[in-house]
Motif scaffolding. Structure first.
Motif, short mmCIF file in Angstrom:
data_model
loop_
_atom_site.label_atom_id
_atom_site.label_comp_id
_atom_site.label_asym_id
_atom_site.label_seq_id
_atom_site.Cartn_x
_atom_site.Cartn_y
_atom_site.Cartn_z
N GLU A 103 29.64 8.03 54.35
CA GLU A 103 29.18 8.93 54.49
C GLU A 103 29.61 9.42 52.95
O GLU A 103 29.57 10.84 52.73
N ASP A 104 31.07 8.78 52.56
CA ASP A 104 31.63 9.15 51.71
C ASP A 104 30.91 9.29 49.58
O ASP A 104 31.01 10.28 49.25
N HIS A 105 30.18 8.45 49.99
CA HIS A 105 29.71 8.03 48.70
C HIS A 105 28.15 9.13 48.17
O HIS A 105 28.28 9.41 47.57
N ARG A 106 27.98 9.13 49.59
CA ARG A 106 26.65 10.27 49.35
C ARG A 106 27.11 11.47 48.89
O ARG A 106 26.39 12.35 48.28
N ARG A 107 28.32 11.61 49.18
CA ARG A 107 29.08 13.12 49.14
C ARG A 107 29.50 12.98 47.25
O ARG A 107 29.59 14.28 47.12
N THR A 108 30.45 12.88 47.41
CA THR A 108 30.91 12.76 45.89
C THR A 108 30.18 12.02 44.25
O THR A 108 28.91 12.56 44.27
N GLN A 109 31.07 12.05 43.03
CA GLN A 109 30.37 12.25 42.04
C GLN A 109 29.70 10.87 41.93
O GLN A 109 29.90 9.99 42.43
N ALA A 110 28.19 11.23 41.56
CA ALA A 110 27.21 9.90 41.02
C ALA A 110 27.38 10.16 39.22
O ALA A 110 27.49 10.87 38.59
N PHE A 111 27.23 8.52 39.06
CA PHE A 111 27.84 8.39 37.33
C PHE A 111 25.43 7.91 37.06
O PHE A 111 25.67 7.45 37.98
N ILE A 112 25.20 8.62 37.10
CA ILE A 112 23.69 8.25 36.32
C ILE A 112 24.02 7.66 35.04
O ILE A 112 24.19 7.36 34.27
N ARG A 113 22.78 6.78 35.47
CA ARG A 113 22.63 5.63 34.06
C ARG A 113 22.30 6.08 33.29
O ARG A 113 21.54 7.50 32.64
N THR A 114 22.84 6.14 32.01
CA THR A 114 22.75 6.29 31.01
C THR A 114 22.38 5.30 29.57
O THR A 114 22.92 3.87 29.99
#
Ligand SMILES: [Zn+2]
Lengths: 302, 545
Positions: B73-84
């Motif tokens: 539930e925390d992963h879903r609302r947290t900062q996401a690093f998009i692959r570059t």
């Protein structure tokens, strides 16, 4: 206490190496110092190894666990509720007494609990019972996992993506929803346009619509053997069998990593080597997004 | 090659306090006197620090990975690093994924982290996770204070054998030092008990007490010449009135080196949750008169987090107090672990006392070489919130604003309102880099002198301290610019520092039957192979010649 599992046939080393037979400092007589309870809907071979076998009525595991949760707290439970599960009050009183007076209790639960009526609700109920038992004595619970290195895959997906399975990267970062992003769901919906299969044989185990989709799309399969999946795949790369001719790490069900030391040599490359080479070849290609259109960081997901 | 010119340098290891000074870096990633050619960074108007060093954090291993599984539930609302092109995808939050951990630490100017709790049994796993944390260098500490084979030797009074066993375990785990968590208490937890009194025998033993383990293990770490002394999580963590246990523990350490982990959790007065108050003044007084001991704050920040500790019995209590999810891992006869998500609330008096206590310790302990910035990530708060703590340390006015938001009943329970001290940049650099590096015995870190690793962070000087420290202009790791203008440019692999303490050669065969008696895996499969460590660097022992 084994619940809905049959270690005698499915995890044959569990009794001898892990739970029952080992002699130790505090249990010097090994098996004689332990009590084993088996809860299952039928009398499997594991029942012979147990001190107490409780035959729960099919589909009544959740009810039985809930009754136990009530009984350890000395809450009232009706006779008819107990009878519904196939148990008697006498048997359950004895079980609760043993659970509370043991020095260290452990539940091992198998697919007979986690994959039958109630599914994850059953697992959650048993985990809660184990947690609540700690008000009286030390108690833990652990799932009995499937064959192969399923725990290892689970562990690595967690450290790299935060989630154990059912993950999609279609927005460029990991998202999780079992039932939507699990392999079987993606295949049944026909949502993917290629498949890369390693260490598994979905062609033998998945429902027909999933298999049909695997046949439709370019499916690449890495396997030491000819399998149902390799037969339907466009490409089958034969690899060295892990642990026999290829080194690596396998995770035990308690998430303990064990090194695999190969006993034989194989003319085939290991899975790892094949994946590395594919990766290197992909890295040679231009990046999938045009220069300047790189995605930005997401600070609030939607 | 790289030259940085015009910046104000804060390099406490060389007593440089804001002087403008050039820094030159050679092609091997080390600081040198001068370079010919290469890129020049004009750091005019900027501040230069040695890269941050986290002396106590939990970023990898079985427990952290269990916490990840417990908190989708925390992963879903947290900062996401998009692959570059140069960055892999990942998630931040309370229990960040491995790649994200490297990006977040480097993004804040930290270049070395100490993973403070590794059971030998799962060390192989921990090293594999660490290899997936890019950019930063790492050390690991082996959990020893509840290891039954070692405890049996201690109970039998076999000091030399106990020492050999500890040295053998350190090398088996390919680690950097010794961590002691709730000595005896985690072993007792397997009996459903705890060890709160330093002088009472431990469950399962006749004469061995937590106090004896503390003294013996500290002696062993000194005698083995480990670069980092015993790293101790004291008994009775988190409990009201535990200051007496902590002071008692410190008495058992007289004459030894030691590092006391997250001392905020060990500095409470009162005799129950209703009367709990801060006792940091007493603890700080001890540190101020005992320079042989270092500590890290284990500061608490309000908000959501997940608590992870080898202190199993405490986590069971926390589960009972909060009614939230609880994970428990028993690691055979070595140690254990508990995981409980937690929210620190300013309206909760206990949490308010904890928040104040962490800051008090950092402000009341006079010597910044003795007390280091930490939240015991993720226990007191996530590491990527360190800039918030720096702001609280540097700005007394901001601190007063925050104190004003606490419940009225906090009055008389904390000393923070009476403290006016403000950290200088020099003190911040000591507490977040030079000090922890020295305590860890990492002589090449936290130091901008010639011959040291070129791990450097450059901030654009500005009044908003929290903003400045969370957005460095440049981060340089081993001479390579990894962050530039807030963007991750490069993600090189980090290294791992290891030690090989000396032990009697017969120890291996001495261990074999004891091991086969109580472990569930093969003895020969147990020690982690050196080849499994990515980029290992052997750190020398501190032995008298
Ligand atoms: Zn810690």
């Amino acid at each position: 206490m084994y619940w809905g599992g049959n270690p005698a046939e499915c995890h044959p080393r569990h009794f001898t190496k892990y739970t029952l037979m080992q002699k130790s400092k505090f249990l010097p007589r090994g098996r004689k110092d332990r009590t084993m309870v088996l809860v299952d809907i039928r009398e499997t071979k594991s029942a012979k190894a147990s001190d107490i076998f409780l035959q729960v009525r099919p589909g009544k595991d959740f009810e039985l666990i809930t009754i136990l949760r009530a009984m350890i707290k000395e809450q009232h439970v009706g006779d008819e509720q107990i009878a519904e599960t196939g148990m008697t009050r006498e048997v359950l009183d004895d079980l609760v007494h043993r659970m509370k007076s043991c020095k260290f209790g452990c539940f091992f639960f198998g697919m007979g609990l986690s994959m039958t009526r109630g599914k994850h609700m059953n697992s959650a109920a048993l985990l809660t019972l184990a947690a609540e038992m700690n008000a009286f004595t030390k108690f833990v619970a652990m799932p009995m996992r499937g064959h192969g290195n399923v725990t290892g895959a689970d562990v690595i997906m967690r450290w790299q993506t935060g989630y154990p399975f059912g993950i999609t990267f279609n927005r460029g970062y990991p998202r999780y929803n079992p039932g939507e992003f699990s392999t079987v769901d993606v295949l049944v919906r026909g949502d993917c346009d290629a498949a890369f299969i390693i260490g598994a044989d979905p062609g033998a185990t998945m429902p027909q619509p999933a298999i049909e989709h695997l046949k439709r799309i370019p499916t690449i399969c890495l396997d030491p053997h000819v399998t149902h999946t390799s037969n339907l795949a466009r490409v089958h790369i034969t690899t060295a069998p892990q642990g026999i001719a290829a080194p690596g790490t396998a995770y035990r069900m308690d998430e303990l990593p064990l090194p695999l030391k190969p006993a034989l040599k194989s003319p085939y490359p290991s899975d790892e080597e094949v994946v590395r080479r594919i990766n290197a070849a992909i890295a040679e290609k231009p990046f999938w997004l045009a220069e300047g259109s790189q995605p930005q960081m997401i600070t609030n997901q939607v | 090659m790289l030259r940085i010119t015009g910046g104000k340098v804060y390099d406490p290891a060389n007593e440089i306090d804001g002087q403008i000074k050039d820094i030159c870096i050679d092609d091997h990633g080390q600081i040198v006197d001068s370079v010919d050619g290469g890129r020049t960074i004009d750091a005019t108007g900027m501040i230069i620090f040695p890269g941050g060093v986290d002396v106590h954090t939990h970023v990898a291993g079985g427990a952290m990975n269990f916490a990840r599984a417990m908190t989708p539930e925390d992963h879903r609302r947290t900062q996401a690093f998009i692959r570059t092109k140069n960055r892999r995808s990942g998630l931040g939050g309370m229990a960040p994924t491995t790649f994200a951990t490297g990006y977040l630490y480097a993004g804040m100017g930290f270049t070395t982290v100490n993973e403070a709790a590794v059971p030998v049994l799962s060390a192989r796993h921990t090293h594999e996770e660490l290899a997936d944390i890019p950019i930063v260098d790492k050390t690991t500490l082996t959990l020893m204070a509840n290891n039954e084979i070692m405890m049996d030797q201690m109970e039998a009074g076999e000091y030399e054998r106990a020492k050999n066993v500890v040295a053998w375990y350190i090398w088996a785990a390919k680690s950097y030092g010794v961590k002691a968590v709730n000595p005896g208490g985690v072993a007792a937890w397997k009996w459903g008990a705890d060890a709160k009194q330093l002088s009472s025998p431990i469950a399962g033993y006749n004469t061995l007490t937590p106090g004896k383990i503390v003294t013996m293990l500290a002696t062993i770490c000194d005698d083995l010449g480990l670069p980092h002394p015993m790293h101790l999580h004291c008994n009775n963590l988190g409990a009201p009135g535990n200051i007496s246990t902590t002071l008692d523990t410190l008495k058992h350490l007289e004459g030894h080196r030691a590092h006391i982990a997250h001392s905020q959790y060990h500095a409470y007065g009162g005799d129950g949750w209703d009367t709990m108050c801060s006792a940091t003044a007493q603890l700080a007084e001890y540190f101020n008169t005992h320079p042989n001991i270092t500590t890290d704050a284990g500061a608490v920040l309000f908000g959501d987090t997940v608590t992870i500790t080898a202190d199993g019995p405490w986590q069971h209590l926390l589960y009972k107090l909060t009614g939230r999810k609880w994970g428990n891992l028993d690691v055979e006869n070595e140690t254990g672990c508990g995981i409980v998500p937690y929210t620190y609330r300013p309206s909760n008096l206990v949490n308010a006392v904890q928040w104040a206590s962490g800051l008090e310790l950092m402000l009341l302990i006079k010597n910044p070489w003795q007390v280091f910035l930490s939240t015991d990530h993720p226990n007191g708060g996530c590491f990527w919130r360190y800039p918030e703590i720096i702001q609280l340390l540097m700005c007394a006015d901001f601190r007063k604003e925050c104190i004003a938001k606490l419940p009225d009943k906090i009055k008389g329970r904390i000393t923070l309102p009476e403290i006016d001290r403000e950290y200088t940049l020099y003190e911040v650099a000591t507490s977040m880099s030079a000090g922890p590096a020295r305590a860890l015995g990492l002589t090449q870190k936290g130091n901008l002198g010639v011959g040291c690793d070129a791990d450097i962070v450059i901030y654009e000087e500005e009044d908003d301290v929290a903003r400045m420290f969370s957005h460095p202009r440049y981060v340089i790791k081993a001479g390579e610019i990894v962050i530039e203008d807030g963007d991750i440019k490069e993600t090189p692999e980090g290294r791992e520092f290891l030690v090989k303490p000396n032990y009697a050669p017969e120890t291996h065969e001495f261990m074999r039957p004891l091991f086969e008696d109580c472990y569930t895996m093969q003895f020969d499969n147990y020690p982690v192979e050196l080849e499994r460590i990515e980029n290992p660097v052997m750190q020398p022992l501190k032995l008298e010649k």
